[in-house]
Each structure stands twice: as structure tokens, then as C-alpha cells.
Design a protein around this motif. Structure first.
Motif, PDB file in Angstrom:
ATOM      1  N   ASP A  88     -14.918  -9.304  11.567  1.00  0.00           N
ATOM      2  CA  ASP A  88     -15.808 -10.350  10.645  1.00  0.00           C
ATOM      3  C   ASP A  88     -16.584  -9.049  10.272  1.00  0.00           C
ATOM      4  N   SER A  89     -16.722  -8.351  10.598  1.00  0.00           N
ATOM      5  CA  SER A  89     -17.614  -7.277  10.177  1.00  0.00           C
ATOM      6  C   SER A  89     -17.312  -6.576   8.925  1.00  0.00           C
ATOM      7  N   VAL A  90     -16.248  -6.896   8.945  1.00  0.00           N
ATOM      8  CA  VAL A  90     -15.283  -6.116   7.429  1.00  0.00           C
ATOM      9  C   VAL A  90     -14.079  -6.903   6.446  1.00  0.00           C
ATOM     10  N   LYS A  91     -14.315  -8.025   6.951  1.00  0.00           N
ATOM     11  CA  LYS A  91     -13.823  -9.488   6.276  1.00  0.00           C
ATOM     12  C   LYS A  91     -14.536  -9.413   4.470  1.00  0.00           C
ATOM     13  N   GLY A  92     -13.362  -9.457   3.812  1.00  0.00           N
ATOM     14  CA  GLY A  92     -14.463  -9.164   2.312  1.00  0.00           C
ATOM     15  C   GLY A  92     -14.498  -8.428   1.769  1.00  0.00           C
ATOM     16  N   ARG A  93     -14.523  -6.785   2.513  1.00  0.00           N
ATOM     17  CA  ARG A  93     -14.490  -5.365   2.330  1.00  0.00           C
ATOM     18  C   ARG A  93     -13.839  -4.637   2.650  1.00  0.00           C
ATOM     19  N   PHE A  94     -12.329  -4.534   3.593  1.00  0.00           N
ATOM     20  CA  PHE A  94     -11.639  -3.873   3.888  1.00  0.00           C
ATOM     21  C   PHE A  94     -10.363  -4.415   3.856  1.00  0.00           C
ATOM     22  N   THR A  95      -9.771  -3.911   2.757  1.00  0.00           N
ATOM     23  CA  THR A  95      -7.674  -4.474   2.759  1.00  0.00           C
ATOM     24  C   THR A  95      -6.823  -3.758   3.595  1.00  0.00           C
ATOM     25  N   ILE A  96      -6.211  -4.494   4.813  1.00  0.00           N
ATOM     26  CA  ILE A  96      -5.324  -3.070   5.122  1.00  0.00           C
ATOM     27  C   ILE A  96      -3.582  -3.326   4.769  1.00  0.00           C
ATOM     28  N   SER A  97      -2.912  -2.687   4.541  1.00  0.00           N
ATOM     29  CA  SER A  97      -1.341  -2.790   3.357  1.00  0.00           C
ATOM     30  C   SER A  97      -0.818  -1.552   4.082  1.00  0.00           C
ATOM     31  N   SER A  98       0.207  -2.093   3.558  1.00  0.00           N
ATOM     32  CA  SER A  98       1.704  -1.352   4.470  1.00  0.00           C
ATOM     33  C   SER A  98       2.335  -0.479   3.663  1.00  0.00           C
ATOM     34  N   ASP A  99       2.961   0.489   3.490  1.00  0.00           N
ATOM     35  CA  ASP A  99       4.352   0.223   2.332  1.00  0.00           C
ATOM     36  C   ASP A  99       5.383   1.382   3.562  1.00  0.00           C
ATOM     37  N   ASN A 100       6.192   0.709   3.249  1.00  0.00           N
ATOM     38  CA  ASN A 100       7.461   0.607   4.637  1.00  0.00           C
ATOM     39  C   ASN A 100       8.410   1.329   4.055  1.00  0.00           C
ATOM     40  N   THR A 101       8.349   2.095   2.629  1.00  0.00           N
ATOM     41  CA  THR A 101       9.082   2.750   2.034  1.00  0.00           C
ATOM     42  C   THR A 101       8.329   3.996   2.046  1.00  0.00           C
ATOM     43  N   LYS A 102       7.580   3.970   2.111  1.00  0.00           N
ATOM     44  CA  LYS A 102       6.524   5.080   2.296  1.00  0.00           C
ATOM     45  C   LYS A 102       6.258   5.497   4.409  1.00  0.00           C
ATOM     46  N   ASN A 103       6.823   4.268   5.044  1.00  0.00           N
ATOM     47  CA  ASN A 103       6.417   4.402   6.113  1.00  0.00           C
ATOM     48  C   ASN A 103       4.912   4.726   6.331  1.00  0.00           C
ATOM     49  N   THR A 104       3.778   4.001   5.746  1.00  0.00           N
ATOM     50  CA  THR A 104       3.142   4.612   5.461  1.00  0.00           C
ATOM     51  C   THR A 104       1.638   3.060   5.891  1.00  0.00           C
ATOM     52  N   ILE A 105       0.518   3.060   6.134  1.00  0.00           N
ATOM     53  CA  ILE A 105      -0.448   1.952   6.345  1.00  0.00           C
ATOM     54  C   ILE A 105      -1.664   2.808   5.517  1.00  0.00           C
ATOM     55  N   TYR A 106      -2.110   1.504   5.046  1.00  0.00           N
ATOM     56  CA  TYR A 106      -3.540   1.939   4.612  1.00  0.00           C
ATOM     57  C   TYR A 106      -4.159   1.017   4.585  1.00  0.00           C
ATOM     58  N   LEU A 107      -5.900   1.842   4.988  1.00  0.00           N
ATOM     59  CA  LEU A 107      -6.806   1.002   4.880  1.00  0.00           C
ATOM     60  C   LEU A 107      -7.963   1.020   3.434  1.00  0.00           C
ATOM     61  N   GLN A 108      -8.507   0.243   3.206  1.00  0.00           N
ATOM     62  CA  GLN A 108      -9.216   0.610   1.919  1.00  0.00           C
ATOM     63  C   GLN A 108     -10.778  -0.003   2.117  1.00  0.00           C
ATOM     64  N   MET A 109     -11.276   0.752   1.896  1.00  0.00           N
ATOM     65  CA  MET A 109     -12.778   0.193   2.344  1.00  0.00           C
ATOM     66  C   MET A 109     -13.542   0.103   1.026  1.00  0.00           C
ATOM     67  N   ASN A 110     -14.350  -1.085   0.486  1.00  0.00           N
ATOM     68  CA  ASN A 110     -15.145  -1.371   0.259  1.00  0.00           C
ATOM     69  C   ASN A 110     -16.524  -1.005   0.443  1.00  0.00           C
ATOM     70  N   SER A 111     -17.279  -1.390  -0.667  1.00  0.00           N
ATOM     71  CA  SER A 111     -19.178  -1.362   0.016  1.00  0.00           C
ATOM     72  C   SER A 111     -19.005  -1.473   1.234  1.00  0.00           C
ATOM     73  N   LEU A 112     -18.970  -0.065   1.503  1.00  0.00           N
ATOM     74  CA  LEU A 112     -19.414   0.633   2.436  1.00  0.00           C
ATOM     75  C   LEU A 112     -20.827   0.694   3.039  1.00  0.00           C
TER      76      LEU A 112
END
Length: 129
Positions: free
Chosen positions: A62-86
Motif C-alpha cells: 500500500d505504501s508504494v501503490k501509485g508511485r512504484f511500478t514493477i515490470s519484467s523483460d523476459n528477453t533480457k531475463n531482468t526485472i525492474y522497479l521504477q520508483m517515482n515520487s520518492l
């Protein structure tokens, strides 16, 4: 050998953004739930966000909803966490983890990730005012 290698942490002013990356080695993302967890000094480790890399479904604290976005790029075998409004309260060591067993739900992964799972070395995020 299974490895998770995080990068992207750093020092940022409140209101700023960072993107964390977690490169997976030794296994294919598609079959697994992966997540970002954080540990601040004096606090318990908490689940920030998890993703089912197979179907792309996600869950957030709940503390990060609307600010953080998790994603995965399976072609690169990598996941990401985009953190905004830190905010200063986001300051912590952030860890990427592969959470098992196969078939675990996202909500279970957020709360049950532990020593039996695979963890990266962590990347520090510090937010200052």
C-alpha cells in the motif's frame, strides 16, 4: 548457478525517481514469481512489489501503490522497479528475490519470502530532503 544482480540504487532528492534493475542468471524468469523487498535500519524487511513473470500480474505494498511500478523483460531475463515520487521513508536497502515454490501466489510471495529463496546482494536507496 542461480544469481540475482541488482543495480540502480543511489542518492536522490525527495520527489525524484530511480529505476532498479535485477538481472537473473541461471534460470528463466517465465516460471517464477520475483519481487522487490526492502530493509530499513531498525525495521523489519517488507515486501515492496512482486510480479509473476509468466503472466505479468503484479502486487504492491500500500505504501508504494501509485508511485512504484514493477515490470519484467523476459528477453533480457531482468526485472525492474521504477520508483517515482520518492520520499525519505523509502530509504532502505532494496533486494530482489526469486520466491518459491513454483505456483506461489503473489500475496504469499510478498509475506513469505525468506531464507529458502534466492536473493540478490541488495542496492541502497537513500532519499533526502
Amino acid at each position: 548457478e542461480v544469481q540475482l544482480v541488482e543495480s540502480g540504487g543511489g542518492l536522490v532528492q525527495a520527489g525524484g525517481s530511480l529505476r532498479l534493475s535485477c538481472a537473473a542468471v541461471g534460470f528463466t524468469l517465465d516460471d517464477w514469481v520475483l519481487g522487490w523487498f526492502r530493509k530499513a535500519p531498525g525495521k523489519e524487511r517488507e515486501g515492496v512489489s512482486c510480479i509473476d513473470a509468466g503472466d505479468g500480474s503484479t502486487i504492491y505494498a500500500d505504501s508504494v501503490k501509485g508511485r512504484f511500478t514493477i515490470s519484467s523483460d523476459n528477453t533480457k531475463n531482468t526485472i525492474y522497479l521504477q520508483m517515482n515520487s520518492l520520499q525519505p521513508e523509502d530509504t532502505a536497502m532494496y533486494y530482489c528475490a526469486r520466491v518459491g515454490p513454483l505456483g506461489i501466489t503473489l500475496s504469499q510471495a510478498m509475506t513469505l519470502a525468506g531464507e529458502d529463496d534466492f536473493w540478490g546482494q541488495g542496492t541502497q536507496v537513500t532519499v533526502f530532503t
